[in-house]
Design a protein around this motif. Sequence first.
Motif, PDB file in Angstrom:
ATOM      1  N   PHE A  31      -3.991  -5.781   6.235  1.00 46.85           N
ATOM      2  CA  PHE A  31      -4.372  -4.369   6.345  1.00 46.85           C
ATOM      3  C   PHE A  31      -3.301  -3.467   5.739  1.00 46.85           C
ATOM      4  O   PHE A  31      -3.626  -2.428   5.168  1.00 46.85           O
ATOM      5  CB  PHE A  31      -4.629  -3.994   7.800  1.00 46.85           C
ATOM      6  N   PHE A  32      -2.019  -3.852   5.853  1.00 49.83           N
ATOM      7  CA  PHE A  32      -0.949  -3.080   5.228  1.00 49.83           C
ATOM      8  C   PHE A  32      -1.101  -3.073   3.712  1.00 49.83           C
ATOM      9  O   PHE A  32      -0.946  -2.035   3.066  1.00 49.83           O
ATOM     10  CB  PHE A  32       0.418  -3.650   5.627  1.00 49.83           C
ATOM     11  N   LEU A  33      -1.413  -4.235   3.145  1.00 49.24           N
ATOM     12  CA  LEU A  33      -1.587  -4.310   1.703  1.00 49.24           C
ATOM     13  C   LEU A  33      -2.825  -3.555   1.229  1.00 49.24           C
ATOM     14  O   LEU A  33      -2.839  -3.033   0.107  1.00 49.24           O
ATOM     15  CB  LEU A  33      -1.655  -5.773   1.255  1.00 49.24           C
ATOM     16  N   LEU A  34      -3.843  -3.485   2.058  1.00 45.30           N
ATOM     17  CA  LEU A  34      -5.058  -2.758   1.699  1.00 45.30           C
ATOM     18  C   LEU A  34      -5.011  -1.276   2.071  1.00 45.30           C
ATOM     19  O   LEU A  34      -5.926  -0.530   1.719  1.00 45.30           O
ATOM     20  CB  LEU A  34      -6.261  -3.405   2.378  1.00 45.30           C
ATOM     21  N   SER A  35      -3.957  -0.843   2.761  1.00 47.09           N
ATOM     22  CA  SER A  35      -3.941   0.517   3.292  1.00 47.09           C
ATOM     23  C   SER A  35      -3.954   1.593   2.214  1.00 47.09           C
ATOM     24  O   SER A  35      -4.589   2.634   2.392  1.00 47.09           O
ATOM     25  CB  SER A  35      -2.749   0.711   4.224  1.00 47.09           C
ATOM     26  N   ASN A  36      -3.264   1.384   1.090  1.00 47.99           N
ATOM     27  CA  ASN A  36      -3.295   2.393   0.024  1.00 47.99           C
ATOM     28  C   ASN A  36      -4.704   2.598  -0.499  1.00 47.99           C
ATOM     29  O   ASN A  36      -5.133   3.735  -0.708  1.00 47.99           O
ATOM     30  CB  ASN A  36      -2.361   2.005  -1.120  1.00 47.99           C
ATOM     31  N   ALA A  37      -5.413   1.516  -0.729  1.00 45.22           N
ATOM     32  CA  ALA A  37      -6.786   1.637  -1.216  1.00 45.22           C
ATOM     33  C   ALA A  37      -7.683   2.293  -0.175  1.00 45.22           C
ATOM     34  O   ALA A  37      -8.546   3.110  -0.522  1.00 45.22           O
ATOM     35  CB  ALA A  37      -7.329   0.259  -1.591  1.00 45.22           C
ATOM     36  N   ILE A  38      -7.476   1.968   1.090  1.00 45.97           N
ATOM     37  CA  ILE A  38      -8.285   2.570   2.160  1.00 45.97           C
ATOM     38  C   ILE A  38      -8.009   4.068   2.251  1.00 45.97           C
ATOM     39  O   ILE A  38      -8.943   4.877   2.363  1.00 45.97           O
ATOM     40  CB  ILE A  38      -8.000   1.872   3.508  1.00 45.97           C
ATOM     41  N   ILE A  39      -6.747   4.456   2.174  1.00 49.47           N
ATOM     42  CA  ILE A  39      -6.386   5.876   2.249  1.00 49.47           C
ATOM     43  C   ILE A  39      -6.958   6.628   1.044  1.00 49.47           C
ATOM     44  O   ILE A  39      -7.525   7.715   1.193  1.00 49.47           O
ATOM     45  CB  ILE A  39      -4.858   6.041   2.352  1.00 49.47           C
TER      46      ILE A  39
END
Length: 77
Positions: free
Chosen positions: A63-71
């Motif tokens: 989730f940390f690695l995907l957080s930029n894309a999610i934001i």
Amino acid sequence: MLKNKPMARLMRVLITLLGAGVGAAIAALLTPILTRLWPQTFGHMGWLMLLYTGLCLLLGLVFFLLSNAIIDRTMRL
């Protein structure tokens, strides 16, 4: 991306904590299944702690690695 850096960091931390929570929930769902399949292994507290810790860390990292894309995706909405 957000222009407000503290808000982006806070969102990133919250998304990472969400991943750790999802990991704990998956571990809680898998615990009864694993203790029925391998009672001698997962009957000990050490293996259960390893399962919970491993899944929380793994999904927290994902989730940390995907957080930029999610934001970025949520800020476009």
